[in-house]
Design an enzyme around this catalytic site. Structure first.
Site, PDB file in Angstrom:
ATOM      1  N   HIS A  92       0.850  -1.196   0.000  1.00 29.88           N
ATOM      2  CA  HIS A  92       0.000   0.000   0.000  1.00 29.88           C
ATOM      3  C   HIS A  92       0.878   1.235   0.000  1.00 29.88           C
ATOM      4  O   HIS A  92       2.000   1.221   0.506  1.00 29.88           O
ATOM      5  CB  HIS A  92      -0.958  -0.008   1.196  1.00 29.88           C
ATOM      6  CG  HIS A  92      -0.277   0.120   2.533  1.00 29.88           C
ATOM      7  ND1 HIS A  92      -0.224   1.298   3.235  1.00 29.88           N
ATOM      8  CD2 HIS A  92       0.401  -0.786   3.281  1.00 29.88           C
ATOM      9  CE1 HIS A  92       0.446   1.110   4.369  1.00 29.88           C
ATOM     10  NE2 HIS A  92       0.836  -0.149   4.419  1.00 29.88           N
TER      11      HIS A  92
ATOM     12  N   CYS B 299       3.167   3.307   3.127  1.00 27.51           N
ATOM     13  CA  CYS B 299       3.479   2.230   4.070  1.00 27.51           C
ATOM     14  C   CYS B 299       4.545   2.695   5.068  1.00 27.51           C
ATOM     15  O   CYS B 299       5.638   3.114   4.676  1.00 27.51           O
ATOM     16  CB  CYS B 299       3.971   1.005   3.308  1.00 27.51           C
ATOM     17  SG  CYS B 299       4.346  -0.394   4.398  1.00 27.51           S
TER      18      CYS B 299
HETATM   19 CO    CO Z   1       2.399  -0.806   5.531  1.00 26.26          CO
END
Ligand code: CO
Length: 212
Positions: A97, A100
């Site tokens: 993602h 992060c």
């Molecule tokens: Co992460």
């Protein structure tokens, strides 16, 4: 929130599921037959089932900080082995993602203690790919976003390089590995197009990584 609230939430949730399908839990208790294995970050904002609309029983999940697949991590390897050999999942999804925390820490200078060891592989990759990362930055791409994506690509290759996948592909088992990245700000997953479904695909992906 009072911790007891969580147990009340659980009772409400179970009652709601039963109202929709009286056999829901009794069916699930018989066996699990997920088609997917999810390898994602522990980040509380990236809950596997919810963001891809799957119910309990539909996806096997492993999460750790920065969605790492490390060849000496018997936790992750055991999950992969169980998923591939016992559950016979058809797809392994590595989903990173943007934003992060593990990647941000790796990108920066300061240390956090023990976890620096866990994140060491990201730092090593950064060093290895420093010229390419610089070119991406010069071309206007956000450094952290680029590193988050590169991390997913590397972990897809790492899944492919496990003895578990080598053996599965060698015996002709149909299993694909995919690399996705989730946007916390949008709720949308982007497919990074780093799919592999064979040792030959893995070689091509490793070459792509090498060529960066
Ligand atoms: Co992460």
């Amino acid at each position: 929130m009072d911790i007891k609230k969580l147990l009340q939430h659980n009772q409400l949730w179970a009652a709601k599921e039963l109202a929709k399908d009286p056999d829901f839990f009794s069916d699930l208790s018989q066996q699990q037959k997920p088609k997917y294995l999810w390898i994602g970050c522990s980040d509380s904002r990236v809950p596997a089932n919810q963001i891809i609309g799957l119910k309990p029983g539909e996806i096997f999940v492993h999460r750790n900080v920065a969605n790492q697949v490390i060849h000496t991590d018997f936790n992750c390897l055991s999950v992969i082995q169980y998923a591939v050999e016992m559950l016979k999942v058809e797809h392994i999804i590595v989903c990173g993602h943007y934003g992060c925390g593990g990647v941000i820490v790796s990108h920066g200078e300061h240390t956090l203690g023990l976890i620096d060891n866990w994140l060491r592989h990201i730092r090593d990759m950064m060093r290895l790919k420093a010229p390419w990362l610089k070119r991406q930055r010069d071309a206007g791409h956000d450094s952290i976003d680029t590193l988050c994506e590169l991390n997913v690509m590397r972990q897809v290759a790492n899944v492919g390089q496990t003895t578990i996948l080598h053996e599965a592909w060698a015996r002709g088992q149909n299993i694909q590995v995919h690399g996705w990245i989730y946007g916390i700000q949008t709720g949308i997953i982007k497919d990074l197009q780093v799919d592999i479904a064979s040792l030959a695909d893995l070689e091509i992906l490793e070459q792509r990584f090498m060529d960066l």
